[in-house]
Design a protein around this motif. Structure first.
Motif, PDB file in Angstrom:
ATOM      1  N   VAL A 118       0.638  -1.380   0.022  1.00 28.68           N
ATOM      2  CA  VAL A 118       0.427   0.195  -0.216  1.00 28.68           C
ATOM      3  C   VAL A 118       0.641   1.041   0.152  1.00 28.68           C
ATOM      4  O   VAL A 118       0.224   2.083   0.187  1.00 28.68           O
ATOM      5  N   ASN A 119       2.107   1.297  -0.690  1.00 30.53           N
ATOM      6  CA  ASN A 119       2.714   2.128  -0.135  1.00 30.53           C
ATOM      7  C   ASN A 119       2.916   3.026   0.601  1.00 30.53           C
ATOM      8  O   ASN A 119       3.200   4.505   0.416  1.00 30.53           O
ATOM      9  N   ALA A 120       3.607   2.349   1.830  1.00 32.79           N
ATOM     10  CA  ALA A 120       3.941   2.994   3.294  1.00 32.79           C
ATOM     11  C   ALA A 120       3.935   2.168   4.040  1.00 32.79           C
ATOM     12  O   ALA A 120       4.677   1.634   5.254  1.00 32.79           O
ATOM     13  N   GLY A 121       5.681   1.613   3.048  1.00 28.33           N
ATOM     14  CA  GLY A 121       6.258   0.690   3.644  1.00 28.33           C
ATOM     15  C   GLY A 121       8.210   1.333   4.327  1.00 28.33           C
ATOM     16  O   GLY A 121       8.182   0.605   4.509  1.00 28.33           O
ATOM     17  N   VAL A 122       8.231   2.080   4.768  1.00 21.91           N
ATOM     18  CA  VAL A 122       9.209   2.841   5.968  1.00 21.91           C
ATOM     19  C   VAL A 122       8.221   3.590   6.957  1.00 21.91           C
ATOM     20  O   VAL A 122       7.461   4.635   7.276  1.00 21.91           O
ATOM     21  N   THR A 123       9.033   2.581   7.740  1.00 20.72           N
ATOM     22  CA  THR A 123       9.014   3.241   8.928  1.00 20.72           C
ATOM     23  C   THR A 123       9.549   4.375  10.093  1.00 20.72           C
ATOM     24  O   THR A 123      10.767   3.951   9.534  1.00 20.72           O
ATOM     25  N   VAL A 124       8.962   4.907  10.608  1.00 20.94           N
ATOM     26  CA  VAL A 124       9.826   6.418  11.218  1.00 20.94           C
ATOM     27  C   VAL A 124       9.145   6.461  12.966  1.00 20.94           C
ATOM     28  O   VAL A 124       7.960   6.363  12.921  1.00 20.94           O
ATOM     29  N   HIS A 182      -2.458  16.929  20.234  1.00 21.38           N
ATOM     30  CA  HIS A 182      -2.722  15.641  20.430  1.00 21.38           C
ATOM     31  C   HIS A 182      -3.890  15.906  19.110  1.00 21.38           C
ATOM     32  O   HIS A 182      -3.840  14.601  18.367  1.00 21.38           O
ATOM     33  N   GLY A 183      -4.344  16.956  19.241  1.00 20.60           N
ATOM     34  CA  GLY A 183      -5.121  16.991  17.505  1.00 20.60           C
ATOM     35  C   GLY A 183      -4.937  17.165  16.549  1.00 20.60           C
ATOM     36  O   GLY A 183      -5.548  16.392  16.290  1.00 20.60           O
ATOM     37  N   ALA A 184      -3.246  17.755  16.578  1.00 17.99           N
ATOM     38  CA  ALA A 184      -3.256  17.927  15.355  1.00 17.99           C
ATOM     39  C   ALA A 184      -2.586  16.391  14.486  1.00 17.99           C
ATOM     40  O   ALA A 184      -2.864  15.901  13.549  1.00 17.99           O
ATOM     41  N   VAL A 185      -1.909  15.818  15.493  1.00 20.43           N
ATOM     42  CA  VAL A 185      -0.919  14.641  15.363  1.00 20.43           C
ATOM     43  C   VAL A 185      -1.990  13.482  14.835  1.00 20.43           C
ATOM     44  O   VAL A 185      -2.118  12.660  14.143  1.00 20.43           O
ATOM     45  N   ALA A 186      -3.454  13.573  15.797  1.00 24.75           N
ATOM     46  CA  ALA A 186      -4.624  12.264  15.511  1.00 24.75           C
ATOM     47  C   ALA A 186      -4.897  12.978  13.651  1.00 24.75           C
ATOM     48  O   ALA A 186      -5.381  12.500  13.290  1.00 24.75           O
ATOM     49  N   GLU A 187      -4.758  14.118  13.679  1.00 27.13           N
ATOM     50  CA  GLU A 187      -5.107  14.234  11.860  1.00 27.13           C
ATOM     51  C   GLU A 187      -4.568  13.648  10.739  1.00 27.13           C
ATOM     52  O   GLU A 187      -4.372  13.403   9.644  1.00 27.13           O
ATOM     53  N   PHE A 188      -3.019  13.138  11.285  1.00 27.07           N
ATOM     54  CA  PHE A 188      -2.151  12.735  10.137  1.00 27.07           C
ATOM     55  C   PHE A 188      -2.688  11.406   9.950  1.00 27.07           C
ATOM     56  O   PHE A 188      -2.185  10.215  10.831  1.00 27.07           O
ATOM     57  N   PRO A 189      -2.534  10.991   8.695  1.00 27.56           N
ATOM     58  CA  PRO A 189      -3.297   9.467   8.235  1.00 27.56           C
ATOM     59  C   PRO A 189      -1.799   8.910   8.661  1.00 27.56           C
ATOM     60  O   PRO A 189      -1.611   7.689   8.581  1.00 27.56           O
ATOM     61  N   GLU A 190      -0.820   9.645   8.592  1.00 28.71           N
ATOM     62  CA  GLU A 190       0.530   8.826   8.605  1.00 28.71           C
ATOM     63  C   GLU A 190       1.338   8.484   9.819  1.00 28.71           C
ATOM     64  O   GLU A 190       1.493   6.993  10.298  1.00 28.71           O
ATOM     65  N   VAL A 191       0.429   8.810  10.656  1.00 28.54           N
ATOM     66  CA  VAL A 191       0.616   7.981  12.391  1.00 28.54           C
ATOM     67  C   VAL A 191      -0.309   7.143  12.394  1.00 28.54           C
ATOM     68  O   VAL A 191      -0.856   7.084  12.992  1.00 28.54           O
ATOM     69  N   ASP A 246       9.090  13.157  25.667  1.00 33.34           N
ATOM     70  CA  ASP A 246       7.943  13.377  26.202  1.00 33.34           C
ATOM     71  C   ASP A 246       6.887  12.390  24.774  1.00 33.34           C
ATOM     72  O   ASP A 246       5.579  12.099  25.533  1.00 33.34           O
ATOM     73  N   TYR A 247       7.009  12.014  24.062  1.00 34.19           N
ATOM     74  CA  TYR A 247       5.844  11.706  22.628  1.00 34.19           C
ATOM     75  C   TYR A 247       6.343  10.607  22.263  1.00 34.19           C
ATOM     76  O   TYR A 247       8.307  11.432  21.335  1.00 34.19           O
ATOM     77  N   LEU A 248       6.328   9.917  21.317  1.00 39.36           N
ATOM     78  CA  LEU A 248       6.984   8.640  21.046  1.00 39.36           C
ATOM     79  C   LEU A 248       5.838   8.639  19.290  1.00 39.36           C
ATOM     80  O   LEU A 248       4.839   8.138  19.735  1.00 39.36           O
ATOM     81  N   LEU A 249       5.868   8.751  18.247  1.00 36.30           N
ATOM     82  CA  LEU A 249       5.269   8.329  17.374  1.00 36.30           C
ATOM     83  C   LEU A 249       5.731   7.165  16.736  1.00 36.30           C
ATOM     84  O   LEU A 249       6.965   7.515  16.209  1.00 36.30           O
ATOM     85  N   ARG A 250       5.252   6.648  15.551  1.00 42.17           N
ATOM     86  CA  ARG A 250       5.342   5.639  14.582  1.00 42.17           C
ATOM     87  C   ARG A 250       4.406   5.800  13.602  1.00 42.17           C
ATOM     88  O   ARG A 250       3.254   6.551  13.730  1.00 42.17           O
ATOM     89  N   VAL A 251       5.565   6.647  12.788  1.00 39.42           N
ATOM     90  CA  VAL A 251       5.011   6.828  11.183  1.00 39.42           C
ATOM     91  C   VAL A 251       5.247   6.097   9.813  1.00 39.42           C
ATOM     92  O   VAL A 251       6.250   5.864   9.353  1.00 39.42           O
ATOM     93  N   ALA A 252       4.043   5.715   8.914  1.00 43.86           N
ATOM     94  CA  ALA A 252       4.092   5.421   8.485  1.00 43.86           C
ATOM     95  C   ALA A 252       4.417   5.750   6.405  1.00 43.86           C
ATOM     96  O   ALA A 252       3.198   6.479   6.335  1.00 43.86           O
ATOM     97  N   VAL A 253       5.535   5.871   5.620  1.00 43.39           N
ATOM     98  CA  VAL A 253       5.451   6.657   4.628  1.00 43.39           C
ATOM     99  C   VAL A 253       5.879   6.114   3.857  1.00 43.39           C
ATOM    100  O   VAL A 253       6.769   5.032   4.264  1.00 43.39           O
ATOM    101  N   PRO A 254       5.578   6.294   2.799  1.00 45.18           N
ATOM    102  CA  PRO A 254       6.432   5.873   1.466  1.00 45.18           C
ATOM    103  C   PRO A 254       7.897   5.903   1.110  1.00 45.18           C
ATOM    104  O   PRO A 254       8.315   4.981   0.606  1.00 45.18           O
ATOM    105  N   ASP A 255       8.699   6.797   1.258  1.00 44.54           N
ATOM    106  CA  ASP A 255       9.922   7.237   1.865  1.00 44.54           C
ATOM    107  C   ASP A 255      10.532   8.532   2.701  1.00 44.54           C
ATOM    108  O   ASP A 255       9.128   9.417   2.646  1.00 44.54           O
TER     109      ASP A 255
END
Length: 164
Positions: A60-66, A84-93, A104-113
């Motif tokens: 699904v072209n989201a193979g890079v994990t950050v 919290h509201g801003a981060v929740a709106e990002f589908p990459e998160v 303070d915060y840790l995010l896992r993000v999925a993106v193509p590149d």
């Protein structure tokens, strides 16, 4: 508290929630109706939150994990809610945690590149003031599962109850 039968059912559902109830019941030693009632009760209690399909990120072209570590010097409720509201709106998160310790915060993000990550990063910092952002790109996925360990959900055995 979950009983041993609930745990067996949950173990099966965590591996494949599309299995027919009759098949699950047969595997755990229940007829279809009692098995279905248990599954419904687990859903009503919120033990089973939802049933989903697990996708292949590459397909699904989201193979890079950050993994993104965020430190902030803002600790007001207004900033926290805006962040919290801003981060929740990002589908990459795909995962978002408030942490203890140095981060303070840790995010896992999925993106193509990397370029897509850069676009994400610029959108994030344009919405909320952040003191420090550190990104780490996963080189290889060694283990990834959605299944939670169920050994902690099991009732104590009679042996442990008696202390022997």
């Amino acid at each position: 508290m979950l009983d041993e039968m609930d745990v067996k059912i949950l173990a099966i559902l965590q591996q494949d929630c599309t299995r027919p109830v009759a098949e699950i019941g047969k595997e755990v030693g229940l007829s279809t109706t009692p098995c279905w009632r248990r599954i419904q009760k687990l859903e009503e209690l919120g033990v089973i939150q939802r049933r989903v399909a697990v996708l292949d990120p590459v397909k699904v072209n989201a193979g890079v994990t950050v993994f993104i570590s965020i430190k902030t010097d803002k600790h007001s409720l207004a900033w926290l809610e805006r962040f919290h509201g801003a981060v929740a709106e990002f589908p990459e998160v795909v995962e978002f945690y408030r942490m203890s310790g140095d981060v303070d915060y840790l995010l896992r993000v999925a993106v193509p590149d990397i370029a897509a990550y850069d676009v994400f990063y610029k959108k994030l910092i344009s919405q909320v003031e952040i003191a420090k952002v550190s990104s780490a790109f996963a080189m290889e996925e060694i283990k990834h599962t959605t299944a939670l360990p169920l050994t902690f959900a099991r009732p104590p055995s009679d042996k442990r109850k008696s202390g022997t």
